[in-house]
Scaffold this motif. Structure first.
Motif, PDB file in Angstrom:
ATOM      1  N   SER A 261       6.049  11.078   6.385  1.00 24.44           N
ATOM      2  CA  SER A 261       7.123  10.584   7.251  1.00 24.44           C
ATOM      3  C   SER A 261       6.689  10.327   8.697  1.00 24.44           C
ATOM      4  N   PRO A 262       5.950  11.240   9.342  1.00 29.14           N
ATOM      5  CA  PRO A 262       5.526  10.957  10.721  1.00 29.14           C
ATOM      6  C   PRO A 262       4.615   9.737  10.822  1.00 29.14           C
TER       7      PRO A 262
ATOM      8  N   LEU B 289       9.316  -0.398   5.419  1.00 30.37           N
ATOM      9  CA  LEU B 289       8.339   0.631   5.051  1.00 30.37           C
ATOM     10  C   LEU B 289       9.031   1.926   4.608  1.00 30.37           C
ATOM     11  N   TRP B 290      10.187   2.216   5.190  1.00 27.00           N
ATOM     12  CA  TRP B 290      10.936   3.399   4.757  1.00 27.00           C
ATOM     13  C   TRP B 290      11.390   3.239   3.310  1.00 27.00           C
ATOM     14  N   TRP B 291      11.845   2.032   2.959  1.00 23.23           N
ATOM     15  CA  TRP B 291      12.315   1.809   1.585  1.00 23.23           C
ATOM     16  C   TRP B 291      11.140   1.795   0.614  1.00 23.23           C
ATOM     17  N   ALA B 292       9.988   1.303   1.056  1.00 25.00           N
ATOM     18  CA  ALA B 292       8.791   1.351   0.211  1.00 25.00           C
ATOM     19  C   ALA B 292       8.374   2.793  -0.046  1.00 25.00           C
ATOM     20  N   LEU B 293       8.434   3.619   1.009  1.00 23.34           N
ATOM     21  CA  LEU B 293       8.101   5.040   0.862  1.00 23.34           C
ATOM     22  C   LEU B 293       9.065   5.719  -0.097  1.00 23.34           C
ATOM     23  N   ALA B 294      10.367   5.468   0.068  1.00 25.78           N
ATOM     24  CA  ALA B 294      11.377   6.111  -0.782  1.00 25.78           C
ATOM     25  C   ALA B 294      11.219   5.690  -2.244  1.00 25.78           C
TER      26      ALA B 294
ATOM     27  N   VAL C  28       4.623   7.106   8.751  1.00 25.34           N
ATOM     28  CA  VAL C  28       5.456   5.917   8.542  1.00 25.34           C
ATOM     29  C   VAL C  28       6.288   5.618   9.790  1.00 25.34           C
ATOM     30  N   ALA C  29       6.779   6.659  10.456  1.00 24.19           N
ATOM     31  CA  ALA C  29       7.553   6.459  11.685  1.00 24.19           C
ATOM     32  C   ALA C  29       6.726   5.725  12.732  1.00 24.19           C
ATOM     33  N   ASP C  30       5.436   6.091  12.863  1.00 29.69           N
ATOM     34  CA  ASP C  30       4.559   5.401  13.817  1.00 29.69           C
ATOM     35  C   ASP C  30       4.330   3.954  13.400  1.00 29.69           C
ATOM     36  N   LEU C  31       4.185   3.737  12.100  1.00 26.50           N
ATOM     37  CA  LEU C  31       3.988   2.369  11.592  1.00 26.50           C
ATOM     38  C   LEU C  31       5.211   1.502  11.861  1.00 26.50           C
ATOM     39  N   VAL C  32       6.388   2.034  11.560  1.00 19.72           N
ATOM     40  CA  VAL C  32       7.632   1.287  11.753  1.00 19.72           C
ATOM     41  C   VAL C  32       7.801   0.896  13.220  1.00 19.72           C
ATOM     42  N   ALA C  33       7.477   1.808  14.105  1.00 19.92           N
ATOM     43  CA  ALA C  33       7.622   1.541  15.540  1.00 19.92           C
ATOM     44  C   ALA C  33       6.706   0.427  16.022  1.00 19.92           C
ATOM     45  N   GLY C  34       5.655   0.147  15.255  1.00 19.67           N
ATOM     46  CA  GLY C  34       4.709  -0.890  15.653  1.00 19.67           C
ATOM     47  C   GLY C  34       5.144  -2.308  15.334  1.00 19.67           C
ATOM     48  N   PHE C  35       6.264  -2.466  14.637  1.00 19.25           N
ATOM     49  CA  PHE C  35       6.762  -3.794  14.292  1.00 19.25           C
ATOM     50  C   PHE C  35       8.067  -4.059  15.035  1.00 19.25           C
ATOM     51  N   PRO C  36       8.234  -5.237  15.618  1.00 15.80           N
ATOM     52  CA  PRO C  36       9.407  -5.523  16.457  1.00 15.80           C
ATOM     53  C   PRO C  36      10.677  -5.766  15.658  1.00 15.80           C
ATOM     54  N   ASP C  37      11.818  -5.619  16.360  1.00  8.72           N
ATOM     55  CA  ASP C  37      13.139  -5.991  15.831  1.00  8.72           C
ATOM     56  C   ASP C  37      13.511  -5.300  14.518  1.00  8.72           C
ATOM     57  N   GLY C  38      12.999  -4.113  14.309  1.00 10.64           N
ATOM     58  CA  GLY C  38      13.360  -3.361  13.117  1.00 10.64           C
ATOM     59  C   GLY C  38      12.789  -3.897  11.819  1.00 10.64           C
TER      60      GLY C  38
ATOM     61  N   VAL D 184       0.838  -1.207   0.000  1.00  7.19           N
ATOM     62  CA  VAL D 184       0.000   0.000   0.000  1.00  7.19           C
ATOM     63  C   VAL D 184       0.868   1.249   0.000  1.00  7.19           C
ATOM     64  N   LEU D 185       1.926   1.228   0.806  1.00  7.12           N
ATOM     65  CA  LEU D 185       2.808   2.392   0.894  1.00  7.12           C
ATOM     66  C   LEU D 185       3.563   2.611  -0.416  1.00  7.12           C
ATOM     67  N   LEU D 186       4.038   1.521  -1.039  1.00  6.23           N
ATOM     68  CA  LEU D 186       4.766   1.622  -2.302  1.00  6.23           C
ATOM     69  C   LEU D 186       3.888   2.216  -3.403  1.00  6.23           C
ATOM     70  N   TRP D 187       2.734   1.594  -3.631  1.00  2.00           N
ATOM     71  CA  TRP D 187       1.867   2.029  -4.728  1.00  2.00           C
ATOM     72  C   TRP D 187       1.116   3.311  -4.388  1.00  2.00           C
ATOM     73  N   GLY D 188       0.728   3.466  -3.118  1.00  2.00           N
ATOM     74  CA  GLY D 188       0.050   4.692  -2.711  1.00  2.00           C
ATOM     75  C   GLY D 188       0.964   5.896  -2.830  1.00  2.00           C
ATOM     76  N   SER D 189       2.224   5.733  -2.427  1.00  2.00           N
ATOM     77  CA  SER D 189       3.197   6.819  -2.542  1.00  2.00           C
ATOM     78  C   SER D 189       3.445   7.166  -4.004  1.00  2.00           C
ATOM     79  N   ALA D 190       3.505   6.138  -4.837  1.00  2.00           N
ATOM     80  CA  ALA D 190       3.720   6.374  -6.270  1.00  2.00           C
ATOM     81  C   ALA D 190       2.565   7.169  -6.863  1.00  2.00           C
ATOM     82  N   PHE D 191       1.337   6.792  -6.505  1.00  2.00           N
ATOM     83  CA  PHE D 191       0.154   7.473  -7.042  1.00  2.00           C
ATOM     84  C   PHE D 191       0.100   8.930  -6.592  1.00  2.00           C
ATOM     85  N   LEU D 192       0.278   9.148  -5.294  1.00  2.00           N
ATOM     86  CA  LEU D 192       0.179  10.516  -4.765  1.00  2.00           C
ATOM     87  C   LEU D 192       1.350  11.387  -5.228  1.00  2.00           C
ATOM     88  N   SER D 193       2.538  10.787  -5.381  1.00  2.00           N
ATOM     89  CA  SER D 193       3.698  11.550  -5.843  1.00  2.00           C
ATOM     90  C   SER D 193       3.573  11.936  -7.313  1.00  2.00           C
TER      91      SER D 193
END
Length: 431
Positions: free
Chosen positions: A345-346, A363-368, A348-358, A323-332
């Protein structure tokens, strides 16, 4: 959404349609839309001019201005003519070979400079080599803009959205190289093949003109050797400062402006004459676009869209990545990717924090990838695209919104689709 938010959407939609259909000049459409946003209260003077999240991104504006000054001075040295003749001779005057050389140079340079700077440096070369060979420059310019966005995705400094992501996520220059460079190399190989197909009608040429180019001596093109050496020295310093900006704690905009003003001072050229070569309409267009997008941020429109997409994935990492990959592509593709990434970014930061062990770092790479590559889809999706359109228009080789988009959309969809197996294999199958 509130009534004001719907009004902001309506204003942005009308302005976007005017830009896309070119009923009026894109600068008038963007500035007119910005003025209406201010009049209806979707934004105000503080948010439009001083807020880093909802206003004009002055870092981008002054980055562009600084590099435009450097290019304006370098144009007077004959260095661009030298590179143009060199490239044409290496390719033996054959247009497709020249395109391959130019797009590869653009992609590599975009990784170490930034994509906007690169297209400003490579476009003058393109005009010259195409004029020498008697071929249309527009396909080459479009290919270079697309290559700059792909190549720029490889490093932290290559594309402005990457700088925003790195700052929010605490990622380093090496992190981007390790995670983004492998897929970018693959995408560039595919892109070169796409160029052969997409621009196949543009590779006919006059062998007689090609033969004349082969007889030229590129060294004769240099008009001011002293100024060329000074220009290359300043450009090298600016490039090094871009790469080391996290160590030097200098914003790229500061580096570009200092470099531009330093070169102007050392050149001993007339400042007024150099200033006339700056792409002022492009800078004004960006200002209007930033204000309009900032109004959508200010009224909560972009935030609601982003939150809705986030809620739709239900805390599952792979669906969230897609969703982040294709959604970011569409909106960009619709809004410039810089304000979009700043808004996302804020979240995605909350989303990343919700998953353990990094594990959520994918999701950061999908956003980029989504933001960088999605910017290729339309003529206003990325800063480099807008700059190319402005430079082409100034040179009398106007590129319409749809002429760019019909190629960019195909490249964006194919390159983003290739990112799906890359993300799956690297971060899920063989994590």
């Amino acid at each position: 959404m509130t009534l004001l938010a719907w009004a902001a959407v309506a204003v942005f939609t009308v302005a976007y349609i005017l830009i896309a259909t070119e009923k009026i000049h894109r600068v008038a459409a963007a500035m007119g839309g910005a003025a209406v946003m201010l009049l209806i209260g979707a934004t105000d003077a503080h948010h439009a001019f001083f807020d880093e999240h909802t206003g004009i991104d002055w870092n981008v504006i002054f980055l562009l201005l600084g590099m435009m000054l450097i290019v304006a001075v370098m144009k007077r040295t004959g260095g661009f003519e030298y590179v143009a003749i060199w490239a044409a001779k290496k390719a033996k005057g054959k247009p497709f070979r020249i395109m391959v050389i130019l797009v590869l140079v653009t992609a590599v340079a975009s990784a170490f400079l930034d994509n906007v700077t690169t297209v400003m440096l490579i476009a003058p070369v393109t005009f010259l080599v195409c004029d020498r060979l008697g071929v249309k420059a527009i396909p080459f310019l479009i290919a270079e803009a697309l290559a700059s966005n792909i190549g720029g995705a490889a490093t932290l400094v290559g594309d402005p959205p990457n700088i925003i992501i790195a700052s929010r996520a605490g990622l380093t220059y090496n992190d981007f190289l390790i995670h983004m460079a492998p897929i970018v190399i693959l995408l560039m190989i595919v892109f070169v093949g796409l160029c052969r197909w997409l621009f196949r009608k543009s590779f006919t040429y006059d062998p007689a003109k090609a033969e004349k180019v082969m007889q030229l001596n590129e060294k004769d093109a240099i008009k001011d050797f002293r100024l060329l050496i000074i220009s290359l020295g300043v450009l090298a310093l600016v490039t090094a400062a871009f790469v080391l900006h996290t160590v030097l704690h200098l914003e790229p905009s500061v580096v570009a402006m200092v470099g531009g003003l330093l070169l102007l001072a050392l050149s001993r050229l007339d400042a007024e004459a150099v200033a006339k070569d700056v792409e002022w309409p492009t800078l004004i267009f960006f200002a209007g676009l930033f204000i309009m997008v900032g109004a959508l941020v200010n009224t909560g429109v972009i935030g609601q869209i982003s939150t809705a997409a986030t809620n739709a994935v239900g805390g599952q990492l792979w669906p969230a990545t897609l969703v982040l990959l294709w959604g970011s592509a569409f909106l960009s593709a619709i809004v410039d990717n810089i304000p979009y990434v700043a808004t996302m970014s804020p979240i995605v930061a909350d989303l990343v924090a919700g998953f353990p062990d990094g594990k959520g770092n994918v999701l950061w790479w999908a956003l980029a990838l989504g933001a960088d590559l999605g910017g290729n889809a339309t003529a206003i999706g990325a800063s480099a695209n807008v700059v190319i359109l402005g430079m082409a228009e100034r040179a009398g080789k106007r590129i319409s919104f749809w002429e760019f988009t019909k190629y960019g959309l195909i490249v964006a969809v194919i390159t983003i689709a290739l990112c799906v197996p890359y993300l799956w294999l690297r971060y899920f199958a063989f994590a």
